[in-house]
Design a protein around this motif. Structure first.
Motif, PDB file in Angstrom:
ATOM      1  N   PRO A  28       0.800  -1.229   0.000  1.00  0.00           N
ATOM      2  CA  PRO A  28       0.000   0.000   0.000  1.00  0.00           C
ATOM      3  C   PRO A  28       0.833   1.280   0.000  1.00  0.00           C
ATOM      4  CG  PRO A  28      -0.912  -1.581   1.546  1.00  0.00           C
ATOM      5  CD  PRO A  28       0.410  -2.143   1.094  1.00  0.00           C
ATOM      6  N   GLU A  53      -5.653   4.112  -6.791  1.00  0.00           N
ATOM      7  CA  GLU A  53      -5.669   2.689  -6.413  1.00  0.00           C
ATOM      8  C   GLU A  53      -5.888   1.807  -7.632  1.00  0.00           C
ATOM      9  OE1 GLU A  53      -7.319   1.971  -1.870  1.00  0.00           O
ATOM     10  OE2 GLU A  53      -8.555   1.435  -3.580  1.00  0.00           O
ATOM     11  N   PRO A  59      -3.613  -0.691  -2.654  1.00  0.00           N
ATOM     12  CA  PRO A  59      -4.379   0.251  -1.832  1.00  0.00           C
ATOM     13  C   PRO A  59      -3.650   1.585  -1.683  1.00  0.00           C
ATOM     14  CG  PRO A  59      -4.262  -1.907  -0.769  1.00  0.00           C
ATOM     15  CD  PRO A  59      -3.302  -1.947  -1.930  1.00  0.00           C
TER      16      PRO A  59
END
Length: 321
Positions: A28, A53, A59
């Motif tokens: 992420p 994203e 993410p």
């Protein structure tokens, strides 16, 4: 056969060595927002993060780092690890910190990618306010002692404070005629407005949309040259005879020193994000103008904006440098 196997092994090793550049990002990414959840920048950055994203296939976590009139969050962006996994949303306040004596942070402290949005400043009052027009409001401000009227929307010397000061100057008043009440963004300022704690909110009505729709507040001016399509009943500053326009901008940035290959991936993904229909529509539906600059355009814009805003800060008596 032996020669073929040797070549195959060499090519395999080369591919393994090159893999990390193509694997980024493999976890992420955090997107730091220097202002409170529910405000204008937060709304913009969450729309952007959703699109990013999809482009990065990882993410993108929005992290609100508030405090210090924006200094805390902007510092977190500038000093973040330069590995490509930290990016942030930069607001105009980064052009003002040094002038205000709040530190050495400037637009040169971060790696600016591009602006992603513009949102106009306005004047919003409580729904039951006696001021039906901007002329009513300015008349009352003129007739009362300096500091009687209050406004909020950001920290002292922040972007919406500059908007207020410039508006007062355009009305023939001292820039500091309205007393500024610092806040961590538009959302808490609007709550204060609805509760009767301040006289006006000089941020964007885009931040006030939920309260406008709920009939809790009323916008009486946009600091624009023309009426905004999302607020067709709200007069522009030009219509009101006020020679002052002001739009807040939000940009994407990263800490300086991100490796070139990773920066390229991030920049191109951000550029694709701003071309996505869902992102552009998400912003436009909220009255936010989506933007994408070339680096040269952004540098020229930020320089001009900073000079204009810092001039108002001097008139407000806030300039320390």
């Amino acid at each position: 056969m032996k020669r073929f196997r040797t070549l195959a092994l060499a090519l395999g090793a080369l591919a393994i060595g090159a893999a990390p550049a193509f694997a980024f990002p493999d976890r992420p990414v955090q997107l730091i927002v220097p202002w409170a959840a529910g405000g204008g920048m937060d709304a913009v950055m969450r729309i952007f993060a959703n699109g990013l994203e999809a482009e990065l296939k990882q993410p993108v976590n929005v992290v609100n780092r508030t405090g210090g009139g924006g200094v805390t969050g902007h510092t977190a962006i500038a000093t973040g690890a330069a590995d490509g996994y930290t990016i942030g949303g930069v607001s105009p306040e980064i052009s003002f910190f040094k002038t205000l004596g709040l530190g050495d942070l400037t637009p040169d402290s971060v790696d600016l990618f591009s602006r992603v949005s513009l949102i106009p400043a306005g004047v919003t009052v409580k729904a039951d306010s006696p001021y039906k027009t901007i002329a009513d409001f300015i008349k009352a401000v003129k007739e009362n002692p300096k500091g009687t009227f209050t406004s909020s929307g950001t920290g002292t010397g922040g972007s919406w404070h500059v908007a207020s000061g410039g508006l007062m100057k355009a009305a023939g008043l001292p820039a500091d005629q309205i007393r500024w009440v610092p806040s961590n963004g538009g959302a808490p300022a609007l709550q204060d407005l609805a509760a009767g704690g301040i006289s006006a909110f000089t941020g964007s009505p885009i931040e006030a949309k939920a309260m406008l729709d709920g009939g809790r507040v009323r916008t009486i001016l946009l600091m624009t040259e023309e009426r905004h399509p999302n607020f067709p009943d709200v007069p522009s500053a030009k219509e009101a005879g006020l020679d002052w326009t002001y739009q807040n901008w939000f940009a994407i940035a990263a800490p300086k020193g991100v490796p070139a290959d990773r920066r390229k991936i991030l920049y191109e993904a951000a550029e694709r994000t701003m071309k996505r229909e869902d992102v552009r529509k998400g912003m436009a539906d909220r009255g936010i103008t989506p933007v994408w600059d070339t680096p040269a355009q952004l540098q020229a814009y930020v320089k001009s904006f900073g000079e204009r805003g810092n001039g108002v800060l001097k008139d407000l008596g806030l300039a320390k440098n």
